[in-house]
Design a protein around this motif. Structure first.
Motif, PDB file in Angstrom:
ATOM      1  N   PRO A  23       0.843  -1.202   0.000  1.00 11.43           N
ATOM      2  CA  PRO A  23       0.000   0.000   0.000  1.00 11.43           C
ATOM      3  C   PRO A  23       0.878   1.251   0.000  1.00 11.43           C
ATOM      4  N   PHE A  24       0.426   2.286  -0.670  1.00 16.13           N
ATOM      5  CA  PHE A  24       1.233   3.504  -0.735  1.00 16.13           C
ATOM      6  C   PHE A  24       0.365   4.749  -0.741  1.00 16.13           C
ATOM      7  N   SER A  25       1.000   5.863  -0.370  1.00 11.52           N
ATOM      8  CA  SER A  25       0.395   7.193  -0.422  1.00 11.52           C
ATOM      9  C   SER A  25       1.088   7.966  -1.530  1.00 11.52           C
ATOM     10  N   LEU A  26       0.310   8.642  -2.345  1.00  8.62           N
ATOM     11  CA  LEU A  26       0.861   9.500  -3.381  1.00  8.62           C
ATOM     12  C   LEU A  26       0.488  10.936  -3.041  1.00  8.62           C
ATOM     13  N   VAL A  27       1.504  11.773  -2.830  1.00  8.82           N
ATOM     14  CA  VAL A  27       1.283  13.183  -2.513  1.00  8.82           C
ATOM     15  C   VAL A  27       1.325  13.979  -3.810  1.00  8.82           C
ATOM     16  N   ILE A  28       0.279  14.771  -4.033  1.00  8.43           N
ATOM     17  CA  ILE A  28       0.158  15.554  -5.260  1.00  8.43           C
ATOM     18  C   ILE A  28       0.008  17.027  -4.895  1.00  8.43           C
ATOM     19  N   PRO A  29       1.102  17.785  -4.935  1.00 11.65           N
ATOM     20  CA  PRO A  29       0.989  19.230  -4.717  1.00 11.65           C
ATOM     21  C   PRO A  29       0.380  19.879  -5.959  1.00 11.65           C
ATOM     22  N   VAL A  30      -0.554  20.792  -5.765  1.00 10.79           N
ATOM     23  CA  VAL A  30      -1.151  21.491  -6.905  1.00 10.79           C
ATOM     24  C   VAL A  30      -1.158  22.993  -6.656  1.00 10.79           C
ATOM     25  N   PHE A  31      -0.985  23.729  -7.742  1.00  7.67           N
ATOM     26  CA  PHE A  31      -1.064  25.191  -7.697  1.00  7.67           C
ATOM     27  C   PHE A  31      -1.601  25.661  -9.039  1.00  7.67           C
ATOM     28  N   ASN A  32      -2.787  26.254  -9.021  1.00  7.67           N
ATOM     29  CA  ASN A  32      -3.436  26.780 -10.226  1.00  7.67           C
ATOM     30  C   ASN A  32      -3.531  25.726 -11.339  1.00  7.67           C
ATOM     31  N   GLU A  33      -4.168  24.621 -11.020  1.00  8.61           N
ATOM     32  CA  GLU A  33      -4.296  23.498 -11.949  1.00  8.61           C
ATOM     33  C   GLU A  33      -5.755  23.234 -12.341  1.00  8.61           C
ATOM     34  N   GLU A  34      -6.586  24.273 -12.368  1.00 11.56           N
ATOM     35  CA  GLU A  34      -8.016  24.081 -12.606  1.00 11.56           C
ATOM     36  C   GLU A  34      -8.334  23.346 -13.903  1.00 11.56           C
ATOM     37  N   ASN A  35      -7.521  23.489 -14.922  1.00  8.62           N
ATOM     38  CA  ASN A  35      -7.821  22.898 -16.227  1.00  8.62           C
ATOM     39  C   ASN A  35      -7.499  21.413 -16.328  1.00  8.62           C
ATOM     40  N   ILE A  36      -6.726  20.867 -15.390  1.00  3.21           N
ATOM     41  CA  ILE A  36      -6.257  19.490 -15.548  1.00  3.21           C
ATOM     42  C   ILE A  36      -6.389  18.635 -14.286  1.00  3.21           C
ATOM     43  N   VAL A  37      -6.688  19.226 -13.144  1.00  2.00           N
ATOM     44  CA  VAL A  37      -6.610  18.472 -11.895  1.00  2.00           C
ATOM     45  C   VAL A  37      -7.587  17.300 -11.848  1.00  2.00           C
ATOM     46  N   VAL A  59      -3.907  15.231  -1.884  1.00  2.00           N
ATOM     47  CA  VAL A  59      -3.780  16.426  -2.717  1.00  2.00           C
ATOM     48  C   VAL A  59      -3.585  17.624  -1.793  1.00  2.00           C
ATOM     49  N   VAL A  60      -2.504  18.362  -2.040  1.00  8.09           N
ATOM     50  CA  VAL A  60      -2.229  19.569  -1.264  1.00  8.09           C
ATOM     51  C   VAL A  60      -2.356  20.764  -2.193  1.00  8.09           C
ATOM     52  N   ASN A  61      -3.414  21.542  -1.988  1.00 11.87           N
ATOM     53  CA  ASN A  61      -3.595  22.765  -2.759  1.00 11.87           C
ATOM     54  C   ASN A  61      -2.735  23.847  -2.122  1.00 11.87           C
ATOM     55  N   ASP A  62      -1.728  24.281  -2.857  1.00 11.59           N
ATOM     56  CA  ASP A  62      -0.733  25.205  -2.313  1.00 11.59           C
ATOM     57  C   ASP A  62      -1.088  26.656  -2.607  1.00 11.59           C
ATOM     58  N   GLY A  63      -2.265  27.090  -2.118  1.00  3.66           N
ATOM     59  CA  GLY A  63      -2.660  28.490  -2.229  1.00  3.66           C
ATOM     60  C   GLY A  63      -3.056  28.923  -3.628  1.00  3.66           C
ATOM     61  N   SER A  64      -3.665  28.036  -4.391  1.00  2.00           N
ATOM     62  CA  SER A  64      -4.078  28.385  -5.757  1.00  2.00           C
ATOM     63  C   SER A  64      -4.963  29.629  -5.765  1.00  2.00           C
ATOM     64  N   THR A  65      -4.809  30.429  -6.814  1.00  5.44           N
ATOM     65  CA  THR A  65      -5.598  31.648  -6.954  1.00  5.44           C
ATOM     66  C   THR A  65      -6.655  31.517  -8.048  1.00  5.44           C
ATOM     67  N   ASP A  66      -6.698  30.364  -8.713  1.00  3.20           N
ATOM     68  CA  ASP A  66      -7.736  30.120  -9.714  1.00  3.20           C
ATOM     69  C   ASP A  66      -8.841  29.277  -9.060  1.00  3.20           C
ATOM     70  N   ARG A  67      -9.559  28.473  -9.811  1.00  2.00           N
ATOM     71  CA  ARG A  67     -10.666  27.672  -9.296  1.00  2.00           C
ATOM     72  C   ARG A  67     -10.232  26.300  -8.760  1.00  2.00           C
ATOM     73  N   THR A  68      -8.947  26.055  -8.655  1.00  2.00           N
ATOM     74  CA  THR A  68      -8.463  24.746  -8.203  1.00  2.00           C
ATOM     75  C   THR A  68      -9.054  24.361  -6.857  1.00  2.00           C
ATOM     76  N   ALA A  69      -9.049  25.258  -5.900  1.00  2.00           N
ATOM     77  CA  ALA A  69      -9.565  24.946  -4.560  1.00  2.00           C
ATOM     78  C   ALA A  69     -11.031  24.541  -4.613  1.00  2.00           C
ATOM     79  N   THR A  70     -11.830  25.265  -5.369  1.00  2.00           N
ATOM     80  CA  THR A  70     -13.260  24.959  -5.493  1.00  2.00           C
ATOM     81  C   THR A  70     -13.469  23.602  -6.157  1.00  2.00           C
ATOM     82  N   ILE A  71     -12.724  23.330  -7.208  1.00  2.00           N
ATOM     83  CA  ILE A  71     -12.828  22.058  -7.922  1.00  2.00           C
ATOM     84  C   ILE A  71     -12.475  20.901  -6.987  1.00  2.00           C
ATOM     85  N   LEU A  72     -11.387  21.036  -6.237  1.00  2.00           N
ATOM     86  CA  LEU A  72     -10.963  19.975  -5.323  1.00  2.00           C
ATOM     87  C   LEU A  72     -11.957  19.790  -4.177  1.00  2.00           C
ATOM     88  N   GLN A  73     -12.459  20.878  -3.647  1.00  2.00           N
ATOM     89  CA  GLN A  73     -13.438  20.789  -2.555  1.00  2.00           C
ATOM     90  C   GLN A  73     -14.704  20.079  -3.036  1.00  2.00           C
TER      91      GLN A  73
END
Length: 107
Positions: A23-37, A59-73
């Motif tokens: 079993p494994f954990s995959l950490v995915i940092p994201v910043f302003n990735e609304e088009n592909i996340v 998934v760690v949203n690193d302070g995105s300023t686009d819609r990434t946070a909303t999409i992930l939430q």
């Protein structure tokens, strides 16, 4: 986050038998990735589930300023297929990785 994610070679010495994967954990940092996340997360789930892996996507949203946070939430609320952590402001790739690693339940 762009491009197609190809599955890795997940076979043991007998190519007809899947390898035993811990079993494994995959950490995915994201910043302003609304088009592909969402597409990226869907592809990862497809690959890992197809390989019979036990895993978690952190998934760690690193302070995105686009819609990434909303999409992930929204994804978290409707699918519960990710573990989501947020930085209020962009703290950088390393800090996002550390946040995710500290929360991981697998190696």
């Amino acid at each position: 986050m762009s491009g197609v994610i190809e599955p890795a070679n997940l076979t043991a010495t007998d190519p007809t038998q899947p390898a035993a994967i811990a079993p494994f954990s995959l950490v995915i940092p994201v910043f302003n990735e609304e088009n592909i996340v969402n597409e990226t997360l869907d592809q990862l789930h497809q690959i890992f589930q197809g390989a019979g892996c036990q895993y978690e996507l952190i998934v760690v949203n690193d302070g995105s300023t686009d819609r990434t946070a909303t999409i992930l939430q929204t994804r978290w609320e409707t699918h519960r297929d990710i573990r989501l952590f947020e930085h209020a402001r962009n703290r950088g790739y390393g800090a996002a990785l550390k946040t995710g690693i500290r929360q991981a339940k697998y190696d």
